[in-house]
Design a protein around this motif. Structure first.
Motif, PDB file in Angstrom:
ATOM      1  N   MET A 167     -10.862 102.208  81.110  1.00  0.00           N
ATOM      2  CA  MET A 167      -9.427 102.222  80.824  1.00  0.00           C
ATOM      3  C   MET A 167      -8.661 101.282  81.753  1.00  0.00           C
ATOM      4  N   ALA A 168      -9.072 101.248  83.016  1.00  0.00           N
ATOM      5  CA  ALA A 168      -8.405 100.367  83.980  1.00  0.00           C
ATOM      6  C   ALA A 168      -8.589  98.907  83.587  1.00  0.00           C
ATOM      7  N   LEU A 169      -9.802  98.539  83.197  1.00  0.00           N
ATOM      8  CA  LEU A 169     -10.079  97.161  82.782  1.00  0.00           C
ATOM      9  C   LEU A 169      -9.293  96.798  81.531  1.00  0.00           C
ATOM     10  N   LEU A 170      -9.258  97.720  80.577  1.00  0.00           N
ATOM     11  CA  LEU A 170      -8.558  97.466  79.319  1.00  0.00           C
ATOM     12  C   LEU A 170      -7.058  97.332  79.529  1.00  0.00           C
ATOM     13  N   SER A 171      -6.476  98.247  80.291  1.00  0.00           N
ATOM     14  CA  SER A 171      -5.026  98.196  80.534  1.00  0.00           C
ATOM     15  C   SER A 171      -4.660  96.990  81.394  1.00  0.00           C
ATOM     16  N   LEU A 172      -5.527  96.619  82.337  1.00  0.00           N
ATOM     17  CA  LEU A 172      -5.263  95.451  83.185  1.00  0.00           C
ATOM     18  C   LEU A 172      -5.302  94.173  82.353  1.00  0.00           C
ATOM     19  N   GLY A 173      -6.320  94.054  81.497  1.00  0.00           N
ATOM     20  CA  GLY A 173      -6.431  92.866  80.656  1.00  0.00           C
ATOM     21  C   GLY A 173      -5.271  92.734  79.688  1.00  0.00           C
ATOM     22  N   LEU A 174      -4.936  93.821  78.991  1.00  0.00           N
ATOM     23  CA  LEU A 174      -3.813  93.791  78.053  1.00  0.00           C
ATOM     24  C   LEU A 174      -2.499  93.580  78.790  1.00  0.00           C
ATOM     25  N   GLY A 175      -2.365  94.237  79.951  1.00  0.00           N
ATOM     26  CA  GLY A 175      -1.136  94.108  80.730  1.00  0.00           C
ATOM     27  C   GLY A 175      -0.903  92.685  81.201  1.00  0.00           C
ATOM     28  N   MET A 176      -1.965  92.019  81.693  1.00  0.00           N
ATOM     29  CA  MET A 176      -1.828  90.635  82.137  1.00  0.00           C
ATOM     30  C   MET A 176      -1.463  89.715  80.972  1.00  0.00           C
ATOM     31  N   THR A 177      -2.055  89.990  79.810  1.00  0.00           N
ATOM     32  CA  THR A 177      -1.755  89.177  78.630  1.00  0.00           C
ATOM     33  C   THR A 177      -0.283  89.283  78.253  1.00  0.00           C
ATOM     34  N   PHE A 178       0.211  90.514  78.144  1.00  0.00           N
ATOM     35  CA  PHE A 178       1.605  90.707  77.747  1.00  0.00           C
ATOM     36  C   PHE A 178       2.563  90.270  78.848  1.00  0.00           C
ATOM     37  N   SER A 179       2.154  90.439  80.104  1.00  0.00           N
ATOM     38  CA  SER A 179       3.008  89.994  81.210  1.00  0.00           C
ATOM     39  C   SER A 179       3.221  88.491  81.144  1.00  0.00           C
ATOM     40  N   ALA A 180       2.145  87.765  80.835  1.00  0.00           N
ATOM     41  CA  ALA A 180       2.245  86.313  80.722  1.00  0.00           C
ATOM     42  C   ALA A 180       3.101  85.914  79.525  1.00  0.00           C
ATOM     43  N   LEU A 181       2.923  86.602  78.394  1.00  0.00           N
ATOM     44  CA  LEU A 181       3.661  86.252  77.184  1.00  0.00           C
ATOM     45  C   LEU A 181       5.147  86.600  77.277  1.00  0.00           C
ATOM     46  N   THR A 182       5.476  87.687  77.997  1.00  0.00           N
ATOM     47  CA  THR A 182       6.881  88.095  78.087  1.00  0.00           C
ATOM     48  C   THR A 182       7.702  87.183  78.988  1.00  0.00           C
ATOM     49  N   THR A 183       7.060  86.282  79.724  1.00  0.00           N
ATOM     50  CA  THR A 183       7.848  85.322  80.502  1.00  0.00           C
ATOM     51  C   THR A 183       8.617  84.390  79.575  1.00  0.00           C
ATOM     52  N   LYS A 184       8.089  84.192  78.376  1.00  0.00           N
ATOM     53  CA  LYS A 184       8.754  83.305  77.405  1.00  0.00           C
ATOM     54  C   LYS A 184       9.363  84.087  76.248  1.00  0.00           C
ATOM     55  N   TYR A 185       8.689  85.169  75.872  1.00  0.00           N
ATOM     56  CA  TYR A 185       9.171  85.969  74.737  1.00  0.00           C
ATOM     57  C   TYR A 185       9.538  87.367  75.245  1.00  0.00           C
ATOM     58  N   ARG A 186      10.781  87.543  75.642  1.00  0.00           N
ATOM     59  CA  ARG A 186      11.209  88.788  76.286  1.00  0.00           C
ATOM     60  C   ARG A 186      11.090  90.005  75.368  1.00  0.00           C
ATOM     61  N   ASP A 187      11.313  89.810  74.061  1.00  0.00           N
ATOM     62  CA  ASP A 187      11.309  90.949  73.159  1.00  0.00           C
ATOM     63  C   ASP A 187       9.918  91.555  72.962  1.00  0.00           C
ATOM     64  N   LEU A 188       8.878  90.876  73.457  1.00  0.00           N
ATOM     65  CA  LEU A 188       7.535  91.430  73.366  1.00  0.00           C
ATOM     66  C   LEU A 188       7.399  92.708  74.192  1.00  0.00           C
ATOM     67  N   ALA A 189       8.192  92.813  75.265  1.00  0.00           N
ATOM     68  CA  ALA A 189       8.153  94.018  76.101  1.00  0.00           C
ATOM     69  C   ALA A 189       8.619  95.230  75.300  1.00  0.00           C
ATOM     70  N   ILE A 190       9.661  95.033  74.488  1.00  0.00           N
ATOM     71  CA  ILE A 190      10.159  96.118  73.632  1.00  0.00           C
ATOM     72  C   ILE A 190       9.133  96.443  72.556  1.00  0.00           C
ATOM     73  N   LEU A 191       8.551  95.390  71.984  1.00  0.00           N
ATOM     74  CA  LEU A 191       7.535  95.584  70.945  1.00  0.00           C
ATOM     75  C   LEU A 191       6.322  96.320  71.500  1.00  0.00           C
ATOM     76  N   LEU A 192       5.942  96.008  72.733  1.00  0.00           N
ATOM     77  CA  LEU A 192       4.781  96.661  73.340  1.00  0.00           C
ATOM     78  C   LEU A 192       5.035  98.153  73.530  1.00  0.00           C
ATOM     79  N   THR A 193       6.216  98.504  74.016  1.00  0.00           N
ATOM     80  CA  THR A 193       6.548  99.919  74.219  1.00  0.00           C
ATOM     81  C   THR A 193       6.417 100.692  72.909  1.00  0.00           C
ATOM     82  N   PHE A 194       6.938 100.099  71.840  1.00  0.00           N
ATOM     83  CA  PHE A 194       6.838 100.718  70.518  1.00  0.00           C
ATOM     84  C   PHE A 194       5.390 100.747  70.052  1.00  0.00           C
ATOM     85  N   GLY A 195       4.653  99.652  70.325  1.00  0.00           N
ATOM     86  CA  GLY A 195       3.266  99.555  69.905  1.00  0.00           C
ATOM     87  C   GLY A 195       2.369 100.565  70.590  1.00  0.00           C
TER      88      GLY A 195
END
Length: 276
Positions: A167-195
């Motif tokens: 679980m730690a590896l999975l959440s870390l990998g997904l978290g790093m991916t979305f963290s990188a993407l939200t630097t340019k696409y801010r609304d992805l953070a809202i989408l992730l919470t819903f997702g």
């Protein structure tokens, strides 16, 4: 040294040597995350216990008593609490790591340190929360183990640390991916919470896998969290499903996601201050 002048990093480089050198900083971030979360709350760390209990009671009322969802013959309290305990660690680690760049831009832009220390610190600090909630689960589980014959644990309990690591590896990998993407696409953070909320319903947290029609089970089994939740429940409660293949699949997906997250994270960290 500012964030844009950080040493060149290979895309596949986790920087484990740097992380070890900066281990004291990781621990400092762990402490900061823990303190900042509950510093101005009335109940403080007691929320570690209150949140899963309230969620469990809500599930018992809505899904157990109103919707009449199956719990495989297990007491509803221990059934729902087992799923919530596992799910909370993954969901909270993923959500928190997904905004690392955005939330810490003021630090990243001033001084260099291994950027991975922050998402790693979040995953570690959530282990404290998980440990507390796992203790609550053990207390409830122990009660039913002593006073009920419906809970039948087995030796697979020893796999619990492995489940946490996956679980730690999975959440870390997904978290790093979305963290990188939200630097340019801010609304992805809202989408992730819903997702993440929707993903819980695609994971056997509020229902057993056995209650699903066979024709549709493959959809739920494609979710790497499914085998983790089912293994945990089967190990401690003796009800559910377990498969070495399913667990191996979850581990493989977690490693691939971590690899992808590392590539994206290392690529974005070189120029993120220009977009955050």
């Amino acid at each position: 040294m500012d964030g844009n002048n950080c040493p060149q990093t290979r895309l596949l480089d986790l920087g484990l040597k740097d992380l070890w050198r900066y281990r004291d900083l990781v621990l400092l971030f762990v402490r900061r995350d823990f303190v900042s979360t509950y510093k101005q709350t009335i109940l403080g760390p007691i929320w570690f216990f209150v949140q899963p209990l309230l969620t469990t009671l809500t599930f018992i009322i809505i899904f157990g008593n109103v919707a009449k969802l199956s719990t495989d013959g297990l007491p509803m309290l221990v059934f729902y609490l087992s799923g919530i305990t596992i799910w909370n660690y993954f969901a909270q680690s993923l959500t928190a790591t997904s905004t690392v760049f955005r939330d810490n831009a003021h630090i990243f832009g001033k001084v260099y340190f291994p950027r991975l220390t922050m998402p790693l610190a979040i995953v570690i600090s959530n282990l404290v929360r998980f440990g507390t909630q796992f203790t609550l689960f053990i207390v409830v589980w122990g009660y039913y183990l002593i006073f009920s014959d419906k809970v039948q644990p087995n030796w697979l309990i020893v796999l619990t640390p492995l489940l946490v690591v996956i679980m730690a590896l999975l959440s870390l990998g997904l978290g790093m991916t979305f963290s990188a993407l939200t630097t340019k696409y801010r609304d992805l953070a809202i989408l992730l919470t819903f997702g993440v909320q929707l993903l819980m319903y695609a994971t056997p947290v509020i229902y057993p896998l056995s209650s699903l029609p066979i024709a549709y089970r493959w959809l739920i089994l494609a979710n790497p969290m499914t085998s983790i939740v089912e293994t945990f429940r089967y190990a401690f409660l003796g009800s559910g499903t377990f498969s070495w293949g399913g667990l191996g699949y979850s581990l493989l997906i977690s490693l691939l996601v971590l690899l992808l997250g590392t590539i994206i994270f290392n690529k974005v960290q070189k120029s993120f201050t220009d977009t955050v």
